[in-house]
Design a protein around this motif. Sequence first.
Motif, short mmCIF file in Angstrom:
data_model
loop_
_atom_site.label_atom_id
_atom_site.label_comp_id
_atom_site.label_asym_id
_atom_site.label_seq_id
_atom_site.Cartn_x
_atom_site.Cartn_y
_atom_site.Cartn_z
N ARG A 112 0.86 -1.18 0.00
CA ARG A 112 0.00 0.00 0.00
C ARG A 112 0.90 1.23 0.00
O ARG A 112 1.68 1.43 0.93
CB ARG A 112 -0.90 -0.05 1.26
N ARG A 151 -22.28 5.59 -8.38
CA ARG A 151 -20.87 5.99 -8.46
C ARG A 151 -20.80 7.50 -8.55
O ARG A 151 -21.68 8.13 -9.17
CB ARG A 151 -20.25 5.35 -9.72
N LYS A 169 -7.54 7.77 -7.84
CA LYS A 169 -7.53 6.84 -6.72
C LYS A 169 -7.19 7.64 -5.46
O LYS A 169 -6.05 7.64 -4.99
CB LYS A 169 -6.52 5.71 -6.99
N GLY A 173 -8.46 0.27 -14.16
CA GLY A 173 -7.74 -0.74 -13.39
C GLY A 173 -6.54 -1.32 -14.14
O GLY A 173 -6.60 -1.52 -15.35
N1 PXG Z 1 -12.04 0.01 -9.08
C1 PXG Z 1 -11.78 0.56 -7.89
C2 PXG Z 1 -12.70 1.56 -7.33
C3 PXG Z 1 -10.61 0.19 -7.19
O1 PXG Z 1 -10.33 0.74 -6.01
C4 PXG Z 1 -10.07 -1.35 -9.00
C5 PXG Z 1 -11.22 -0.91 -9.65
C6 PXG Z 1 -9.19 -2.33 -9.67
O2 PXG Z 1 -7.98 -1.70 -10.09
P1 PXG Z 1 -6.59 -2.47 -10.17
O3 PXG Z 1 -5.66 -1.45 -10.64
O4 PXG Z 1 -6.27 -2.97 -8.77
O5 PXG Z 1 -6.78 -3.59 -11.10
C7 PXG Z 1 -9.75 -0.78 -7.75
C8 PXG Z 1 -8.50 -1.19 -7.04
C9 PXG Z 1 -8.74 -3.93 -1.53
C10 PXG Z 1 -8.06 -3.44 -2.76
O6 PXG Z 1 -8.01 -4.22 -0.56
C11 PXG Z 1 -8.77 -2.70 -3.70
C12 PXG Z 1 -8.11 -2.26 -4.85
C13 PXG Z 1 -6.80 -2.53 -5.05
C14 PXG Z 1 -6.12 -3.26 -4.09
C15 PXG Z 1 -6.74 -3.72 -2.93
O7 PXG Z 1 -9.96 -4.06 -1.54
N2 PXG Z 1 -8.84 -1.54 -5.72
#
Ligand code: PXG
Length: 295
Positions: free
Chosen positions: A90, A140, A151, A210
Amino acid sequence: MSLKVYLNGNFVDKERALISVFDHGLLYGDGVFEGIRAYKGRVFKLREHLSRLLDSARAIMLKIPLTARKLEEAVLETLRVNQLKDAYIRLVVTRGSGDLGLDPAKCSHPQVFIIADRIKLYPQEFYTNGLELITVSTRRNIPEAVNPRIKSLNYLNNILAKIEASLNGFPEAIMLNKDGYVAECTGDNIFIYKHGTLITPPAWVGALRGITREAVIDIATKKLKIPAVEGVFTRYHLYTANECFLTGTAAEVVPVVRIDGRVIADGKPGKITCRLIQEFRALTSREGVKIYSES
Ligand code: PXG
Protein backbone atom coordinates in the motif's frame (compact mmCIF):
# COMPACT_ATOMS: atom_id res chain seq x y z
CA MET A 1 10.72 -9.24 13.40
CA SER A 2 8.44 -6.23 13.50
CA LEU A 3 7.10 -4.99 10.19
CA LYS A 4 9.03 -1.97 8.92
CA VAL A 5 7.11 0.82 7.25
CA TYR A 6 8.63 3.31 4.82
CA LEU A 7 7.77 6.77 6.11
CA ASN A 8 9.18 9.81 4.31
CA GLY A 9 12.50 8.17 3.48
CA ASN A 10 12.98 6.23 6.71
CA PHE A 11 12.11 2.70 7.75
CA VAL A 12 10.31 2.66 11.07
CA ASP A 13 8.72 -0.10 13.15
CA LYS A 14 5.02 -0.54 12.45
CA GLU A 15 4.17 0.74 15.96
CA ARG A 16 6.13 3.93 15.33
CA ALA A 17 4.80 4.61 11.84
CA LEU A 18 2.56 7.54 12.80
CA ILE A 19 0.87 10.41 10.98
CA SER A 20 -0.36 13.62 12.59
CA VAL A 21 -4.03 14.08 13.48
CA PHE A 22 -3.72 17.37 11.57
CA ASP A 23 -2.88 15.57 8.33
CA HIS A 24 -5.44 16.46 5.67
CA GLY A 25 -5.33 12.87 4.46
CA LEU A 26 -7.15 12.06 7.69
CA LEU A 27 -9.13 15.28 8.17
CA TYR A 28 -10.45 15.44 4.58
CA GLY A 29 -9.39 12.30 2.69
CA ASP A 30 -6.99 14.61 0.84
CA GLY A 31 -4.43 12.29 -0.71
CA VAL A 32 -3.91 9.45 -3.16
CA PHE A 33 -2.90 5.80 -2.96
CA GLU A 34 -2.12 2.59 -4.80
CA GLY A 35 -2.61 -1.09 -3.94
CA ILE A 36 0.14 -3.16 -5.57
CA ARG A 37 1.16 -6.82 -5.43
CA ALA A 38 4.41 -8.72 -5.52
CA TYR A 39 4.49 -12.30 -6.78
CA LYS A 40 7.49 -14.59 -6.42
CA GLY A 41 10.00 -11.78 -5.99
CA ARG A 42 8.59 -9.50 -8.69
CA VAL A 43 6.35 -6.47 -8.34
CA PHE A 44 3.53 -6.79 -10.84
CA LYS A 45 2.97 -3.76 -13.11
CA LEU A 46 4.87 -1.49 -10.69
CA ARG A 47 5.48 1.24 -13.27
CA GLU A 48 1.84 1.28 -14.31
CA HIS A 49 0.78 1.69 -10.67
CA LEU A 50 3.28 4.50 -10.15
CA SER A 51 2.16 6.22 -13.30
CA ARG A 52 -1.47 6.08 -12.10
CA LEU A 53 -0.41 7.41 -8.69
CA LEU A 54 1.35 10.35 -10.30
CA ASP A 55 -1.70 11.06 -12.47
CA SER A 56 -4.03 10.89 -9.43
CA ALA A 57 -1.72 13.30 -7.57
CA ARG A 58 -1.55 15.66 -10.55
CA ALA A 59 -5.33 15.67 -10.84
CA ILE A 60 -5.68 16.91 -7.25
CA MET A 61 -2.64 19.24 -7.46
CA LEU A 62 -0.66 17.24 -4.94
CA LYS A 63 3.06 17.45 -5.49
CA ILE A 64 4.74 14.15 -4.68
CA PRO A 65 8.25 14.92 -3.41
CA LEU A 66 9.74 11.88 -5.21
CA THR A 67 10.23 10.98 -8.85
CA ALA A 68 8.75 7.77 -10.30
CA ARG A 69 12.25 6.29 -10.19
CA LYS A 70 12.68 7.11 -6.48
CA LEU A 71 9.20 5.81 -5.68
CA GLU A 72 10.03 2.56 -7.47
CA GLU A 73 13.22 2.18 -5.44
CA ALA A 74 11.33 2.97 -2.20
CA VAL A 75 8.74 0.24 -2.95
CA LEU A 76 11.46 -2.32 -3.74
CA GLU A 77 13.47 -1.36 -0.64
CA THR A 78 10.36 -1.72 1.58
CA LEU A 79 9.96 -5.29 0.30
CA ARG A 80 13.66 -6.04 0.84
CA VAL A 81 13.74 -4.62 4.37
CA ASN A 82 10.81 -6.90 5.25
CA GLN A 83 12.24 -9.86 3.29
CA LEU A 84 9.05 -10.27 1.30
CA LYS A 85 8.63 -12.00 -2.06
CA ASP A 86 4.85 -12.32 -2.18
CA ALA A 87 3.18 -9.28 -0.76
CA TYR A 88 0.50 -6.67 -0.78
CA ILE A 89 1.87 -3.14 -0.98
CA ARG A 90 0.00 0.00 0.00
CA LEU A 91 1.61 3.22 -1.21
CA VAL A 92 0.01 6.37 0.16
CA VAL A 93 0.67 10.08 -0.29
CA THR A 94 -1.25 12.49 1.91
CA ARG A 95 -1.45 16.28 1.66
CA GLY A 96 0.34 16.55 5.01
CA SER A 97 -0.35 18.53 8.18
CA GLY A 98 -2.32 21.72 7.89
CA ASP A 99 -4.72 23.72 9.99
CA LEU A 100 -8.40 22.97 10.55
CA GLY A 101 -9.45 24.62 7.31
CA LEU A 102 -9.73 22.96 3.90
CA ASP A 103 -6.97 24.95 2.23
CA PRO A 104 -4.27 22.57 0.97
CA ALA A 105 -1.90 25.53 0.51
CA LYS A 106 -1.61 25.64 4.32
CA CYS A 107 -0.31 22.07 4.49
CA SER A 108 3.42 21.80 5.05
CA HIS A 109 4.78 18.62 3.51
CA PRO A 110 3.10 15.73 1.74
CA GLN A 111 3.58 12.50 3.69
CA VAL A 112 4.70 9.43 1.77
CA PHE A 113 4.40 5.99 3.31
CA ILE A 114 4.62 2.43 2.05
CA ILE A 115 3.32 -0.62 3.87
CA ALA A 116 4.28 -4.06 2.55
CA ASP A 117 2.79 -7.09 4.22
CA ARG A 118 1.79 -10.66 3.56
CA ILE A 119 -1.29 -10.82 1.38
CA LYS A 120 -4.61 -12.22 2.61
CA LEU A 121 -5.83 -14.20 -0.38
CA TYR A 122 -9.51 -14.43 -1.27
CA PRO A 123 -11.10 -17.80 -0.40
CA GLN A 124 -10.57 -20.44 -3.10
CA GLU A 125 -14.35 -21.00 -3.33
CA PHE A 126 -14.70 -17.51 -4.87
CA TYR A 127 -12.78 -18.84 -7.90
CA THR A 128 -14.24 -22.35 -8.07
CA ASN A 129 -17.90 -21.46 -7.43
CA GLY A 130 -18.03 -17.80 -8.46
CA LEU A 131 -19.50 -14.82 -6.63
CA GLU A 132 -23.11 -13.82 -6.07
CA LEU A 133 -23.46 -10.06 -6.22
CA ILE A 134 -26.07 -7.32 -6.09
CA THR A 135 -26.36 -3.92 -7.68
CA VAL A 136 -26.79 -1.29 -4.97
CA SER A 137 -28.67 1.99 -4.75
CA THR A 138 -25.54 4.06 -4.00
CA ARG A 139 -24.47 5.50 -7.37
CA ARG A 140 -20.87 5.99 -8.46
CA ASN A 141 -19.56 9.54 -8.04
CA ILE A 142 -20.08 11.59 -11.15
CA PRO A 143 -16.82 12.36 -13.01
CA GLU A 144 -17.63 16.07 -12.71
CA ALA A 145 -17.37 15.78 -8.91
CA VAL A 146 -14.49 13.61 -7.68
CA ASN A 147 -13.56 11.75 -10.84
CA PRO A 148 -13.56 7.99 -10.13
CA ARG A 149 -10.35 7.78 -12.19
CA ILE A 150 -8.56 9.44 -9.28
CA LYS A 151 -7.53 6.84 -6.72
CA SER A 152 -7.98 9.24 -3.83
CA LEU A 153 -8.07 8.59 -0.09
CA ASN A 154 -11.76 9.46 -0.08
CA TYR A 155 -13.46 6.10 -0.65
CA LEU A 156 -16.74 6.90 1.11
CA ASN A 157 -18.73 6.47 -2.09
CA ASN A 158 -17.39 2.91 -2.42
CA ILE A 159 -17.65 2.24 1.32
CA LEU A 160 -21.36 3.15 1.33
CA ALA A 161 -21.90 0.70 -1.54
CA LYS A 162 -19.89 -1.97 0.29
CA ILE A 163 -22.03 -1.46 3.41
CA GLU A 164 -25.17 -2.00 1.33
CA ALA A 165 -23.78 -5.24 -0.09
CA SER A 166 -22.62 -6.48 3.33
CA LEU A 167 -25.97 -5.67 4.98
CA ASN A 168 -27.60 -7.86 2.36
CA GLY A 169 -25.05 -10.66 2.81
CA PHE A 170 -23.05 -10.18 -0.40
CA PRO A 171 -19.27 -9.85 -0.71
CA GLU A 172 -19.20 -7.07 -3.34
CA ALA A 173 -21.53 -4.46 -4.80
CA ILE A 174 -22.00 -3.55 -8.44
CA MET A 175 -22.27 0.23 -8.73
CA LEU A 176 -24.20 2.03 -11.45
CA ASN A 177 -23.50 5.60 -12.48
CA LYS A 178 -26.10 8.34 -12.11
CA ASP A 179 -27.71 7.37 -15.44
CA GLY A 180 -28.06 3.69 -14.53
CA TYR A 181 -25.13 2.39 -16.55
CA VAL A 182 -22.90 -0.24 -14.96
CA ALA A 183 -19.68 1.40 -13.72
CA GLU A 184 -17.63 -0.94 -11.51
CA CYS A 185 -17.56 -2.60 -8.11
CA THR A 186 -16.30 -1.04 -4.86
CA GLY A 187 -12.72 -2.23 -5.41
CA ASP A 188 -12.85 -4.10 -8.72
CA ASN A 189 -13.63 -3.52 -12.38
CA ILE A 190 -16.35 -5.55 -14.09
CA PHE A 191 -16.49 -7.38 -17.42
CA ILE A 192 -19.23 -9.23 -19.26
CA TYR A 193 -18.79 -11.70 -22.11
CA LYS A 194 -21.52 -11.76 -24.77
CA HIS A 195 -21.65 -13.00 -28.36
CA GLY A 196 -17.91 -13.69 -28.40
CA THR A 197 -16.83 -10.27 -27.12
CA LEU A 198 -15.59 -9.06 -23.76
CA ILE A 199 -17.10 -5.75 -22.69
CA THR A 200 -16.07 -3.49 -19.81
CA PRO A 201 -17.36 0.01 -19.02
CA PRO A 202 -15.17 2.90 -20.22
CA ALA A 203 -13.59 5.08 -17.53
CA TRP A 204 -15.88 8.02 -18.40
CA VAL A 205 -18.93 6.06 -17.22
CA GLY A 206 -17.39 6.24 -13.73
CA ALA A 207 -14.71 3.59 -13.37
CA LEU A 208 -11.10 3.44 -12.31
CA ARG A 209 -8.81 2.44 -15.15
CA GLY A 210 -7.74 -0.74 -13.39
CA ILE A 211 -4.28 -2.17 -13.98
CA THR A 212 -5.71 -5.70 -13.85
CA ARG A 213 -8.44 -4.63 -16.28
CA GLU A 214 -5.77 -3.49 -18.78
CA ALA A 215 -3.79 -6.71 -18.33
CA VAL A 216 -6.92 -8.82 -18.94
CA ILE A 217 -7.81 -6.86 -22.09
CA ASP A 218 -4.25 -7.44 -23.29
CA ILE A 219 -4.35 -11.20 -22.61
CA ALA A 220 -7.77 -11.54 -24.26
CA THR A 221 -6.94 -9.66 -27.44
CA LYS A 222 -3.32 -10.67 -27.94
CA LYS A 223 -3.08 -14.18 -26.50
CA LEU A 224 -6.61 -15.60 -26.68
CA LYS A 225 -7.65 -13.62 -29.80
CA ILE A 226 -10.91 -12.64 -28.16
CA PRO A 227 -12.14 -9.12 -28.95
CA ALA A 228 -12.33 -6.90 -25.86
CA VAL A 229 -14.01 -3.51 -26.04
CA GLU A 230 -15.09 -0.69 -23.78
CA GLY A 231 -18.86 -0.42 -23.90
CA VAL A 232 -21.73 1.22 -22.06
CA PHE A 233 -24.26 -1.27 -20.70
CA THR A 234 -27.06 -1.63 -18.16
CA ARG A 235 -28.25 -4.18 -15.60
CA TYR A 236 -30.15 -5.93 -18.38
CA HIS A 237 -26.83 -6.77 -20.04
CA LEU A 238 -25.49 -8.15 -16.76
CA TYR A 239 -28.50 -10.44 -16.36
CA THR A 240 -28.31 -11.70 -19.94
CA ALA A 241 -24.52 -12.04 -20.20
CA ASN A 242 -22.90 -15.33 -21.18
CA GLU A 243 -20.22 -14.74 -18.55
CA CYS A 244 -19.32 -12.11 -16.00
CA PHE A 245 -16.19 -11.54 -13.90
CA LEU A 246 -14.41 -8.92 -11.80
CA THR A 247 -10.78 -7.79 -11.97
CA GLY A 248 -8.60 -6.12 -9.35
CA THR A 249 -5.19 -6.27 -7.72
CA ALA A 250 -6.50 -8.16 -4.68
CA ALA A 251 -9.11 -10.28 -6.50
CA GLU A 252 -7.13 -10.90 -9.73
CA VAL A 253 -9.87 -12.36 -11.98
CA VAL A 254 -12.92 -13.69 -10.14
CA PRO A 255 -16.05 -15.19 -11.74
CA VAL A 256 -19.55 -13.86 -11.03
CA VAL A 257 -22.39 -16.40 -11.28
CA ARG A 258 -25.47 -14.61 -9.91
CA ILE A 259 -26.50 -10.94 -9.91
CA ASP A 260 -29.61 -9.57 -8.15
CA GLY A 261 -30.89 -13.15 -7.88
CA ARG A 262 -30.53 -13.79 -11.62
CA VAL A 263 -28.37 -16.77 -12.53
CA ILE A 264 -25.74 -15.85 -15.15
CA ALA A 265 -25.87 -18.42 -17.98
CA ASP A 266 -25.68 -21.88 -16.31
CA GLY A 267 -24.60 -20.49 -12.93
CA LYS A 268 -21.03 -21.78 -13.17
CA PRO A 269 -17.81 -19.82 -13.78
CA GLY A 270 -17.58 -19.31 -17.55
CA LYS A 271 -15.05 -20.96 -19.85
CA ILE A 272 -13.45 -17.72 -20.99
CA THR A 273 -13.34 -16.47 -17.39
CA CYS A 274 -11.49 -19.64 -16.32
CA ARG A 275 -8.97 -19.26 -19.14
CA LEU A 276 -8.40 -15.64 -18.16
CA ILE A 277 -7.85 -16.64 -14.52
CA GLN A 278 -5.20 -19.12 -15.66
CA GLU A 279 -3.52 -16.77 -18.10
CA PHE A 280 -3.53 -13.88 -15.65
CA ARG A 281 -1.90 -16.06 -12.96
CA ALA A 282 0.73 -17.19 -15.44
CA LEU A 283 1.45 -13.55 -16.29
CA THR A 284 1.85 -12.54 -12.63
CA SER A 285 4.44 -15.24 -12.05
CA ARG A 286 6.62 -14.30 -15.01
CA GLU A 287 6.33 -10.51 -15.32
CA GLY A 288 7.23 -7.68 -12.99
CA VAL A 289 10.04 -5.62 -11.57
CA LYS A 290 12.56 -7.82 -9.71
CA ILE A 291 12.90 -7.11 -5.98
CA TYR A 292 16.17 -8.95 -5.49
CA SER A 293 18.71 -8.78 -8.26
CA GLU A 294 19.67 -12.45 -7.85
CA SER A 295 16.06 -13.72 -8.26
N1 PXG B 1 -12.04 0.01 -9.08
C1 PXG B 1 -11.78 0.56 -7.89
C2 PXG B 1 -12.70 1.56 -7.33
C3 PXG B 1 -10.61 0.19 -7.19
O1 PXG B 1 -10.33 0.74 -6.01
C4 PXG B 1 -10.07 -1.35 -9.00
C5 PXG B 1 -11.22 -0.91 -9.65
C6 PXG B 1 -9.19 -2.33 -9.67
O2 PXG B 1 -7.98 -1.70 -10.09
P1 PXG B 1 -6.59 -2.47 -10.17
O3 PXG B 1 -5.66 -1.45 -10.64
O4 PXG B 1 -6.27 -2.97 -8.77
O5 PXG B 1 -6.78 -3.59 -11.10
C7 PXG B 1 -9.75 -0.78 -7.75
C8 PXG B 1 -8.50 -1.19 -7.04
C9 PXG B 1 -8.74 -3.93 -1.53
C10 PXG B 1 -8.06 -3.44 -2.76
O6 PXG B 1 -8.01 -4.22 -0.56
C11 PXG B 1 -8.77 -2.70 -3.70
C12 PXG B 1 -8.11 -2.26 -4.85
C13 PXG B 1 -6.80 -2.53 -5.05
C14 PXG B 1 -6.12 -3.26 -4.09
C15 PXG B 1 -6.74 -3.72 -2.93
O7 PXG B 1 -9.96 -4.06 -1.54
N2 PXG B 1 -8.84 -1.54 -5.72
